[in-house]
Scaffold this motif. Structure first.
Motif, PDB file in Angstrom:
ATOM      1  N   ILE A  86       7.984 -19.112  24.694  1.00  0.00           N
ATOM      2  CA  ILE A  86       7.330 -18.189  25.537  1.00  0.00           C
ATOM      3  C   ILE A  86       6.113 -18.581  26.789  1.00  0.00           C
ATOM      4  N   GLU A  87       5.675 -19.647  26.699  1.00  0.00           N
ATOM      5  CA  GLU A  87       4.541 -20.246  27.635  1.00  0.00           C
ATOM      6  C   GLU A  87       3.343 -19.410  27.898  1.00  0.00           C
ATOM      7  N   ALA A  88       2.810 -19.184  26.395  1.00  0.00           N
ATOM      8  CA  ALA A  88       1.508 -18.802  26.364  1.00  0.00           C
ATOM      9  C   ALA A  88       0.845 -18.837  25.115  1.00  0.00           C
ATOM     10  N   GLU A  89      -0.494 -18.907  25.194  1.00  0.00           N
ATOM     11  CA  GLU A  89      -0.842 -18.830  23.973  1.00  0.00           C
ATOM     12  C   GLU A  89      -0.894 -17.624  22.904  1.00  0.00           C
ATOM     13  N   ILE A  90      -0.624 -17.845  21.386  1.00  0.00           N
ATOM     14  CA  ILE A  90      -1.263 -16.438  20.788  1.00  0.00           C
ATOM     15  C   ILE A  90      -2.145 -16.597  19.890  1.00  0.00           C
ATOM     16  N   GLY A  91      -3.157 -15.588  19.851  1.00  0.00           N
ATOM     17  CA  GLY A  91      -4.056 -16.160  19.029  1.00  0.00           C
ATOM     18  C   GLY A  91      -3.456 -15.908  17.015  1.00  0.00           C
ATOM     19  N   TRP A  92      -2.846 -15.323  17.653  1.00  0.00           N
ATOM     20  CA  TRP A  92      -2.390 -15.260  15.621  1.00  0.00           C
ATOM     21  C   TRP A  92      -1.271 -16.283  15.456  1.00  0.00           C
ATOM     22  N   ALA A  93      -0.716 -16.531  16.100  1.00  0.00           N
ATOM     23  CA  ALA A  93       0.373 -18.228  15.598  1.00  0.00           C
ATOM     24  C   ALA A  93      -0.907 -18.990  15.313  1.00  0.00           C
ATOM     25  N   ALA A  94      -2.231 -19.064  15.619  1.00  0.00           N
ATOM     26  CA  ALA A  94      -3.084 -20.612  15.781  1.00  0.00           C
ATOM     27  C   ALA A  94      -3.588 -19.767  14.457  1.00  0.00           C
ATOM     28  N   VAL A  95      -3.838 -18.958  14.049  1.00  0.00           N
ATOM     29  CA  VAL A  95      -4.224 -18.387  12.747  1.00  0.00           C
ATOM     30  C   VAL A  95      -3.626 -18.167  11.501  1.00  0.00           C
ATOM     31  N   ALA A 165      -5.305 -28.488  31.613  1.00  0.00           N
ATOM     32  CA  ALA A 165      -5.429 -26.413  31.253  1.00  0.00           C
ATOM     33  C   ALA A 165      -5.978 -25.699  30.328  1.00  0.00           C
ATOM     34  N   LYS A 166      -6.800 -26.715  29.709  1.00  0.00           N
ATOM     35  CA  LYS A 166      -7.486 -25.790  28.342  1.00  0.00           C
ATOM     36  C   LYS A 166      -9.023 -25.045  28.478  1.00  0.00           C
ATOM     37  N   ASP A 167      -9.107 -23.884  28.519  1.00  0.00           N
ATOM     38  CA  ASP A 167      -9.626 -22.458  28.559  1.00  0.00           C
ATOM     39  C   ASP A 167     -10.615 -22.177  27.410  1.00  0.00           C
ATOM     40  N   PRO A 168     -11.634 -21.507  27.666  1.00  0.00           N
ATOM     41  CA  PRO A 168     -12.322 -21.137  26.439  1.00  0.00           C
ATOM     42  C   PRO A 168     -11.367 -20.699  24.818  1.00  0.00           C
ATOM     43  N   LEU A 169     -10.501 -19.920  25.845  1.00  0.00           N
ATOM     44  CA  LEU A 169      -9.519 -19.127  24.927  1.00  0.00           C
ATOM     45  C   LEU A 169      -8.673 -20.418  23.673  1.00  0.00           C
ATOM     46  N   THR A 170      -8.219 -21.708  24.174  1.00  0.00           N
ATOM     47  CA  THR A 170      -7.733 -22.817  23.792  1.00  0.00           C
ATOM     48  C   THR A 170      -8.916 -23.132  22.910  1.00  0.00           C
ATOM     49  N   LEU A 174      -8.407 -22.710  18.044  1.00  0.00           N
ATOM     50  CA  LEU A 174      -8.601 -23.618  17.532  1.00  0.00           C
ATOM     51  C   LEU A 174     -10.230 -23.400  16.491  1.00  0.00           C
ATOM     52  N   ALA A 175     -10.867 -22.855  17.109  1.00  0.00           N
ATOM     53  CA  ALA A 175     -11.746 -22.249  15.508  1.00  0.00           C
ATOM     54  C   ALA A 175     -11.420 -21.365  15.100  1.00  0.00           C
ATOM     55  N   LEU A 176      -9.732 -20.009  15.241  1.00  0.00           N
ATOM     56  CA  LEU A 176      -9.315 -19.236  14.424  1.00  0.00           C
ATOM     57  C   LEU A 176      -8.614 -19.833  13.592  1.00  0.00           C
ATOM     58  N   GLY A 177      -8.170 -21.142  14.097  1.00  0.00           N
ATOM     59  CA  GLY A 177      -7.315 -21.901  12.775  1.00  0.00           C
ATOM     60  C   GLY A 177      -7.962 -22.513  11.862  1.00  0.00           C
ATOM     61  N   ALA A 178      -9.287 -22.986  12.446  1.00  0.00           N
ATOM     62  CA  ALA A 178      -9.788 -23.905  11.217  1.00  0.00           C
ATOM     63  C   ALA A 178     -10.170 -22.918   9.906  1.00  0.00           C
ATOM     64  N   VAL A 179     -11.038 -21.948  10.389  1.00  0.00           N
ATOM     65  CA  VAL A 179     -11.612 -20.904   9.794  1.00  0.00           C
ATOM     66  C   VAL A 179     -10.538 -19.971   8.756  1.00  0.00           C
ATOM     67  N   ALA A 180      -9.159 -19.775   9.248  1.00  0.00           N
ATOM     68  CA  ALA A 180      -8.076 -19.659   8.468  1.00  0.00           C
ATOM     69  C   ALA A 180      -7.682 -19.745   6.957  1.00  0.00           C
ATOM     70  N   ALA A 181      -7.079 -21.848   7.584  1.00  0.00           N
ATOM     71  CA  ALA A 181      -7.834 -23.278   7.088  1.00  0.00           C
ATOM     72  C   ALA A 181      -8.392 -22.793   5.826  1.00  0.00           C
ATOM     73  N   PHE A 182      -9.295 -23.050   6.000  1.00  0.00           N
ATOM     74  CA  PHE A 182     -10.647 -23.065   5.158  1.00  0.00           C
ATOM     75  C   PHE A 182     -10.989 -21.783   4.113  1.00  0.00           C
TER      76      PHE A 182
END
Length: 192
Positions: A86-95, A165-170, A174-182
């Motif tokens: 889809i050529e875009a970042e998705i927050g829920w997918a990282a979660v 390409a990294k930005d604050p959303l990147t 990453l942080a959302l994925g870590a919190v969801a894993a914990f």
């Protein structure tokens, strides 16, 4: 024309009149008055002894970490394919990546306090790797090169592209994925 009349009495009996002697039944069933399906005496199993149920494979930290590594690799590939498609970042997918890694570790490894921390670290790597896979999928579509060639032979170029390409959303993803894993590891370890 007359029909034959059966002789009186039971033609299959041994000739003794009346009931069967007490305790005997020609069909192998319990004597009259005993229910073959009745309750067994307390503490006895009417069907014999059952083997004990196998203990669940819980509180095995090594197996939990191994499961988390496998889940991280699989979810990184899926996450990267979604990002590249889809050529875009998705927050829920990282979660989802983080939660899957943590949940798998907690479900297999139990409630060991090491597992949520290891799951969070592995999910950081999984989200990062998924982002690299996404860049490689996008670049393979854009430039007509094969994904495997880009990912395995041009890995340095992929990391440079990620850095640019990294930005604050990147970092948020990453942080959302870590919190969801914990959280996933804690919840799965506490269940059962």
């Amino acid at each position: 024309m007359s029909q034959p009349v059966p002789p009186p009495g039971n033609p299959y009996s041994d000739g003794t009149p009346g009931q069967q002697p007490a305790g005997q039944n020609p069909y192998g069933q319990p004597p009259v008055g005993q229910n073959p399906y009745g309750q067994a005496p307390a503490g006895q199993n009417p069907f014999g002894a059952y083997p004990p149920a196998p203990a669940p494979r819980r509180n095995n930290v090594g197996l939990g970490i191994l499961t988390a590594v496998v889940a991280a690799l699989v979810t990184a590939g899926i996450y990267g394919a979604i990002l590249g498609g889809i050529e875009a970042e998705i927050g829920w997918a990282a979660v989802g990546v983080g939660f899957a890694v943590g949940f798998a570790a907690g479900k297999v490894g139990g409630n060991n306090p090491v597992l949520p921390v290891v799951s969070a670290i592995l999910s950081l790597g999984a989200v990062y790797l998924g982002q690299l896979v996404g860049i490689a999928v996008f670049a393979s579509k854009e430039f007509g090169a094969s994904f495997t060639q880009l990912f395995f032979e041009e890995f340095g170029m992929l990391t440079e592209a990620w850095s640019e390409a990294k930005d604050p959303l990147t970092f948020l993803f990453l942080a959302l994925g870590a919190v969801a894993a914990f959280s996933g590891a804690k919840k799965a370890g506490a269940s059962d």
